[in-house]
Design an enzyme around this catalytic site. Sequence first.
Site, mmCIF file in Angstrom:
data_model
loop_
_atom_site.group_PDB
_atom_site.id
_atom_site.type_symbol
_atom_site.label_atom_id
_atom_site.label_comp_id
_atom_site.label_asym_id
_atom_site.label_seq_id
_atom_site.Cartn_x
_atom_site.Cartn_y
_atom_site.Cartn_z
ATOM 1 N N ALA A 106 -26.336 51.321 -31.087
ATOM 2 C CA ALA A 106 -27.042 52.448 -31.708
ATOM 3 C C ALA A 106 -28.131 51.960 -32.646
ATOM 4 O O ALA A 106 -29.261 52.462 -32.627
ATOM 5 C CB ALA A 106 -26.049 53.334 -32.456
ATOM 6 N N TYR A 268 -31.109 48.639 -17.001
ATOM 7 C CA TYR A 268 -32.024 47.858 -16.172
ATOM 8 C C TYR A 268 -32.854 48.732 -15.242
ATOM 9 O O TYR A 268 -33.953 48.352 -14.850
ATOM 10 C CB TYR A 268 -31.253 46.793 -15.382
ATOM 11 C CG TYR A 268 -31.555 45.417 -15.899
ATOM 12 C CD1 TYR A 268 -31.043 45.001 -17.121
ATOM 13 C CD2 TYR A 268 -32.419 44.562 -15.227
ATOM 14 C CE1 TYR A 268 -31.364 43.760 -17.635
ATOM 15 C CE2 TYR A 268 -32.738 43.326 -15.740
ATOM 16 C CZ TYR A 268 -32.213 42.940 -16.939
ATOM 17 O OH TYR A 268 -32.551 41.723 -17.460
ATOM 18 N N HIS A 329 -26.275 45.996 -12.640
ATOM 19 C CA HIS A 329 -27.721 45.747 -12.747
ATOM 20 C C HIS A 329 -28.323 45.260 -11.427
ATOM 21 O O HIS A 329 -29.253 45.854 -10.886
ATOM 22 C CB HIS A 329 -28.003 44.689 -13.818
ATOM 23 C CG HIS A 329 -27.619 45.095 -15.209
ATOM 24 N ND1 HIS A 329 -27.504 46.400 -15.606
ATOM 25 C CD2 HIS A 329 -27.341 44.352 -16.314
ATOM 26 C CE1 HIS A 329 -27.164 46.455 -16.878
ATOM 27 N NE2 HIS A 329 -27.065 45.225 -17.331
ATOM 28 N N LYS A 425 -24.892 32.980 -17.978
ATOM 29 C CA LYS A 425 -25.180 32.780 -19.394
ATOM 30 C C LYS A 425 -25.318 31.293 -19.681
ATOM 31 O O LYS A 425 -24.841 30.456 -18.921
ATOM 32 C CB LYS A 425 -24.055 33.372 -20.251
ATOM 33 C CG LYS A 425 -24.015 34.895 -20.282
ATOM 34 C CD LYS A 425 -22.922 35.384 -21.216
ATOM 35 C CE LYS A 425 -23.009 36.888 -21.417
ATOM 36 N NZ LYS A 425 -24.212 37.301 -22.171
#
Length: 582
Positions: A106, A268, A329, A425
């Site tokens: 947020a 995405y 995605h 990653k």
Amino acid sequence: MASLHWTQCARLGSSSSSSSHSPFHPSPLSSHRVSFSRLSLASNISLPSSSSSSSALQNAPSNNSDLLSVKSPSPSPSPSPSPSPDPFLNDSTVSITVVGASGDLAKKKIFPALFALFYEDCLPKHFTIYGYARSKMTDAELRNMVSKTLTCRIDKRHNCTQKIDQFLKRCFYHSGQYDSLDNFALLHNKLKEHEGGRTSNRLFYLSIPPNIFIDAVKCASLSASSGNGWTRVIVEKPFGRDSESSAALTKSLKQYLTEDQIFRIDHYLGKELVENLSVLRFSNLIFEPLWSRQYIRNVQLIFSEDFGTEGRGGYFDHYGIIRDIMQNHLLQILALFAMETPVSLDAEDIRNEKVKVLRSMRPLQLEDVVIGQYKSHTRGGVTYPAYIDDKTVPSGSLTPTFAAAALFIDNARWDGVPFLMKAGKALHNKRAEIRVQFRHVPGNLYNRNFGTDLDRATNELVIRVQPDEAIYLKINNKVPGLGMKLDRSNLNLHYAARYSKEIPDAYERLLLDAIEGERRLFIRSDELDAAWSLFTPVLKELEEKKIIPEYYPYGSRGPVGAHYLAARHNVRWGDLGTDVDH
């Protein structure tokens, strides 16, 4: 499409009165987007309401059975649904509630995106933003928190400080539990005060963990729905862990909402280059005839991050890279890339074609998947941690931080063409791109100039989603001079060089679409089912057999196994750094 009309937001009866166009008589440039919003809004079905049920909600009864009766079928015939009101008309208002307002998403994405929409005059004239979370906070404290995050793409533009002040005056806070009907009923009363008797349209953004989705949806639906406008809920991924949990989530959501009210967000799909996929293909004669197995040798969808979990391994370890990136995605991008020409640009026509692609795909086999996990590595005197060094990751975890997979679409257009995905990653760079490698030229007269490495002579279309957005086509070209020396060159559309305007953040586009009722970029429940059916069997097999991932050094190009997987399908990964990107 949204990207075509971004500069036209000022027409929409927004918070700025500078627009010269009436919302009823849009300018020719903006009419395209109006047609989408009108079509979509006309198809929305508001929650059932009556004067008695509205009164009951205002009085916030604490008995759950009384509230549930609001949704109970009436013995009398149901009236035909009426079109939802346009959120940009002056007699209506939009109330946006960010559920989980104190969380990172947020603060870092949603509030900055809403401010950017406000700055660009894309929000309606009458709107209110409420933060809702369990934390005790005043309106002033929320505004102070939000103000620290408004450093989005427009922070250096003129008049920004004044706009921030105007925006913050529209932001309020309500503290409550996510499973409390009474707390949401109090929110409902606060929203009514701000709506001032206008037609109320309400958007709830669930920026909360998946395990409390249903509680929040139930309370928002039963205690804080609009009585005379539309009510919509944006749900963040993950949408379950497998087919069973995803189906259970969808079933639970549909106890309180219709499918038209559920906006499953995959940010995405809001990326500029992903939005441009269908434009590139369907509005350029040069590409559409080539978009098939006759000319395309393979398609690669590549996602890499140059950092690890960095203290957020607790969430990641529960899902892993396949669920976190590939199943949503990359698979969504693949479906957009490979779909047939839709009947129109209407949301349902586009989503119908995406579902056909997903249902045509061959079930993923374990032998077509490679998984990896990053390990500690020292480079330049700096030691980078292993995945399991993250204190939030369970000791001895086998969760993959890297995965590569070969997928196939068994239809007439794509039969036999490998679609290779890889995501990871702690790799050597950060990128997200689509690489389309075309077939070799039959009987190429210049083969001897390239030697035995025919891949050097392969035409390749690269669509770089991030960072440094670009589209470029690799072609073979003669180097100027008396000899016959060939070179690979790029026909390049580099967005930063071509366009001076800032590229909107994906959340800006998706939030605007949700307000307008435009569903093209949101995931339908049958899309979700088809996507999970592809990945669930292999995910279960990986976990049941406790497959050990191949370890790769932090900052490397990933496991060697990914290169063997590609070679088995006669493919070489296109991101090996042998080409010039600009």
